[in-house]
Scaffold this active site. Structure first.
Site, mmCIF file in Angstrom:
data_model
loop_
_atom_site.group_PDB
_atom_site.id
_atom_site.type_symbol
_atom_site.label_atom_id
_atom_site.label_comp_id
_atom_site.label_asym_id
_atom_site.label_seq_id
_atom_site.Cartn_x
_atom_site.Cartn_y
_atom_site.Cartn_z
ATOM 1 N N GLY A 180 0.841 -1.406 -0.075
ATOM 2 C CA GLY A 180 0.123 -0.093 0.024
ATOM 3 C C GLY A 180 0.653 1.181 0.096
ATOM 4 O O GLY A 180 0.390 2.260 0.478
ATOM 5 N N ASN A 191 1.554 3.259 -2.777
ATOM 6 C CA ASN A 191 1.054 4.083 -3.282
ATOM 7 C C ASN A 191 -0.460 4.609 -2.743
ATOM 8 O O ASN A 191 -0.477 5.769 -2.804
ATOM 9 C CB ASN A 191 0.476 3.364 -4.588
ATOM 10 C CG ASN A 191 1.744 3.492 -5.532
ATOM 11 O OD1 ASN A 191 2.170 4.528 -6.366
ATOM 12 N ND2 ASN A 191 2.204 2.462 -5.973
ATOM 13 N N MET A 225 -4.231 -6.348 -7.166
ATOM 14 C CA MET A 225 -3.811 -7.446 -8.037
ATOM 15 C C MET A 225 -5.007 -8.551 -8.645
ATOM 16 O O MET A 225 -4.701 -9.753 -8.760
ATOM 17 C CB MET A 225 -2.523 -8.113 -7.705
ATOM 18 C CG MET A 225 -1.393 -7.337 -7.493
ATOM 19 S SD MET A 225 -0.873 -6.256 -8.609
ATOM 20 C CE MET A 225 0.148 -7.339 -9.488
ATOM 21 N N ILE A 242 -8.121 -9.155 -11.455
ATOM 22 C CA ILE A 242 -8.430 -8.429 -12.830
ATOM 23 C C ILE A 242 -9.891 -8.460 -12.505
ATOM 24 O O ILE A 242 -10.722 -9.086 -12.111
ATOM 25 C CB ILE A 242 -8.082 -9.762 -13.857
ATOM 26 C CG1 ILE A 242 -6.743 -9.683 -14.075
ATOM 27 C CG2 ILE A 242 -8.974 -9.525 -14.987
ATOM 28 C CD1 ILE A 242 -6.211 -10.791 -15.061
ATOM 29 N N LEU A 243 -10.497 -7.329 -12.886
ATOM 30 C CA LEU A 243 -11.877 -6.889 -12.772
ATOM 31 C C LEU A 243 -12.686 -7.161 -13.979
ATOM 32 O O LEU A 243 -12.051 -7.292 -15.273
ATOM 33 C CB LEU A 243 -11.845 -5.232 -12.688
ATOM 34 C CG LEU A 243 -11.249 -4.956 -11.181
ATOM 35 C CD1 LEU A 243 -11.194 -3.498 -11.080
ATOM 36 C CD2 LEU A 243 -12.127 -5.462 -10.091
ATOM 37 N N ASN A 253 -5.899 3.443 -12.214
ATOM 38 C CA ASN A 253 -4.916 2.291 -11.916
ATOM 39 C C ASN A 253 -3.536 3.033 -12.392
ATOM 40 O O ASN A 253 -3.468 3.488 -12.966
ATOM 41 C CB ASN A 253 -5.136 1.122 -12.776
ATOM 42 C CG ASN A 253 -4.287 -0.048 -12.664
ATOM 43 O OD1 ASN A 253 -3.909 -0.158 -11.309
ATOM 44 N ND2 ASN A 253 -3.763 -0.714 -13.522
ATOM 45 N N HIS A 256 0.241 1.364 -13.327
ATOM 46 C CA HIS A 256 0.791 0.194 -13.612
ATOM 47 C C HIS A 256 2.371 0.487 -13.894
ATOM 48 O O HIS A 256 2.680 1.531 -14.326
ATOM 49 C CB HIS A 256 0.117 0.111 -15.051
ATOM 50 C CG HIS A 256 0.751 -1.450 -15.667
ATOM 51 N ND1 HIS A 256 0.513 -2.542 -14.822
ATOM 52 C CD2 HIS A 256 1.623 -1.375 -16.516
ATOM 53 C CE1 HIS A 256 1.201 -3.524 -15.698
ATOM 54 N NE2 HIS A 256 1.769 -3.132 -16.703
ATOM 55 N N SER A 264 2.771 4.381 -15.525
ATOM 56 C CA SER A 264 1.477 4.932 -16.191
ATOM 57 C C SER A 264 0.391 4.973 -15.102
ATOM 58 O O SER A 264 0.121 3.910 -14.325
ATOM 59 C CB SER A 264 1.103 4.138 -17.424
ATOM 60 O OG SER A 264 2.196 3.999 -18.295
ATOM 61 N N ASP A 308 -4.954 -3.087 -18.239
ATOM 62 C CA ASP A 308 -4.024 -2.201 -18.359
ATOM 63 C C ASP A 308 -3.978 -1.530 -19.646
ATOM 64 O O ASP A 308 -3.166 -1.152 -20.322
ATOM 65 C CB ASP A 308 -2.498 -3.048 -18.413
ATOM 66 C CG ASP A 308 -2.323 -3.657 -16.923
ATOM 67 O OD1 ASP A 308 -3.040 -3.149 -15.919
ATOM 68 O OD2 ASP A 308 -1.533 -4.612 -16.895
HETATM 69 C C1 GAR Z 1 3.245 -0.931 -7.596
HETATM 70 O O1 GAR Z 1 4.523 -0.986 -8.189
HETATM 71 C C2 GAR Z 1 2.095 -0.910 -8.483
HETATM 72 O O2 GAR Z 1 2.653 -0.151 -9.813
HETATM 73 C C3 GAR Z 1 1.872 -2.308 -9.077
HETATM 74 O O3 GAR Z 1 2.174 -3.030 -7.644
HETATM 75 C C4 GAR Z 1 2.770 -2.168 -6.828
HETATM 76 C C5 GAR Z 1 2.234 -1.838 -5.426
HETATM 77 O O4 GAR Z 1 2.779 -1.446 -4.873
HETATM 78 N N1 GAR Z 1 0.813 -2.607 -9.700
HETATM 79 C C6 GAR Z 1 0.549 -3.511 -10.643
HETATM 80 O O5 GAR Z 1 1.821 -4.204 -10.785
HETATM 81 C C7 GAR Z 1 -0.823 -3.490 -11.277
HETATM 82 N N2 GAR Z 1 -0.542 -4.346 -12.392
HETATM 83 P P1 GAR Z 1 2.336 -0.764 -3.363
HETATM 84 O O6 GAR Z 1 1.362 -1.650 -2.683
HETATM 85 O O7 GAR Z 1 3.519 -0.444 -2.273
HETATM 86 O O8 GAR Z 1 1.568 0.761 -3.827
#
Ligand code: GAR
Length: 198
Positions: free
Chosen positions: A13, A15, A91, A93-94, A108, A110, A137, A146
């Site tokens: 978490g 982000n 993680m 898929i919706l 989202n 990515h 992105s 994506d």
């Molecule tokens: C992040 O790097 C995000 O971009 C990626 O998962 C990580 C989550 O980190 N997302 C994906 O790969 C989605 N397809 P976080 O839980 O520390 O934010």
């Protein structure tokens, strides 16, 4: 009117924290819910420390029943009444049913320069392709994985000695800058793409 934001996570978490910490003062939005498909996700405790309501819906008991899982997700979201949903390391898929219900309201992040490297192992794939740059992105979520209009990108140079681990470590702080910058604009009704360069 202040926008209500639900943040969906599956893991640490970081982000989510970057988004939540930015939603203060004159920001046009506020976090109303952090929801995880994993009750053990580290981000849930971080959200509680930020005084954001949390909820977990374990996807495992649903097995292949994606519709059942998404019904539970939908119920939790209807209670929280978000104007915007931010997927932040979510993680699962919706389904097109779900994305259609929330069309135009789901973002989202990515870890690639979309349209390159949809799906998983993005850092490794950028290295294997011999790319000179990599990035992340933020895009609007549509029925395709994506895909959807790009609302912002951050770029970093790939160095000769980079590994998937070093790229992850250099890109994550850029994610933490990009996603809040995009959400701030999006919540204010501005869809002009944000561009960042390390
Ligand atoms: C992040 O790097 C995000 O971009 C990626 O998962 C990580 C989550 O980190 N997302 C994906 O790969 C989605 N397809 P976080 O839980 O520390 O934010």
């Amino acid at each position: 009117m202040t926008k209500r934001v639900a943040i969906l996570i599956s893991g640490g978490g970081s982000n989510m924290v970057a988004l939540a910490e930015d939603m203060r003062g004159d920001h046009p939005a506020r976090p109303v819910l952090v929801l995880s498909n994993d009750p053990a996700a580290g981000g849930l405790a971080k959200a509680r420390r930020l005084h954001i309501p949390t909820h977990a819906i374990d996807h495992k008991p649903y097995g292949k029943d994606r519709a059942g899982f998404e019904d539970a997700l939908q119920n939790a979201l209807e209670l929280a009444k978000p104007d915007i949903i931010c997927l932040a390391g979510f993680m699962r898929i919706l389904t097109p049913d779900f994305t259609a219900k929330w069309a135009g309201r789901v973002l989202n992040i990515h870890p690639s320069l979309l349209p390159k490297y949809k799906g998983l192992r993005t850092h490794q794939r950028a290295l294997e392709a011999g790319d000179s740059e990599h990035g992340c992105s933020v895009h609007e979520v549509t029925a395709e994985l994506d895909d959807g209009p790009i609302l912002g990108q951050a770029r970093i140079a790939i160095r000769p000695d980079d590994t998937a681990e070093t790229l992850t470590a250099r890109l994550l702080p850029m994610e933490h800058q990009l996603y809040p910058a995009v959400l701030r604009r999006f919540a204010a009704g501005d869809r002009t793409p944000v561009t960042l360069q390390a």
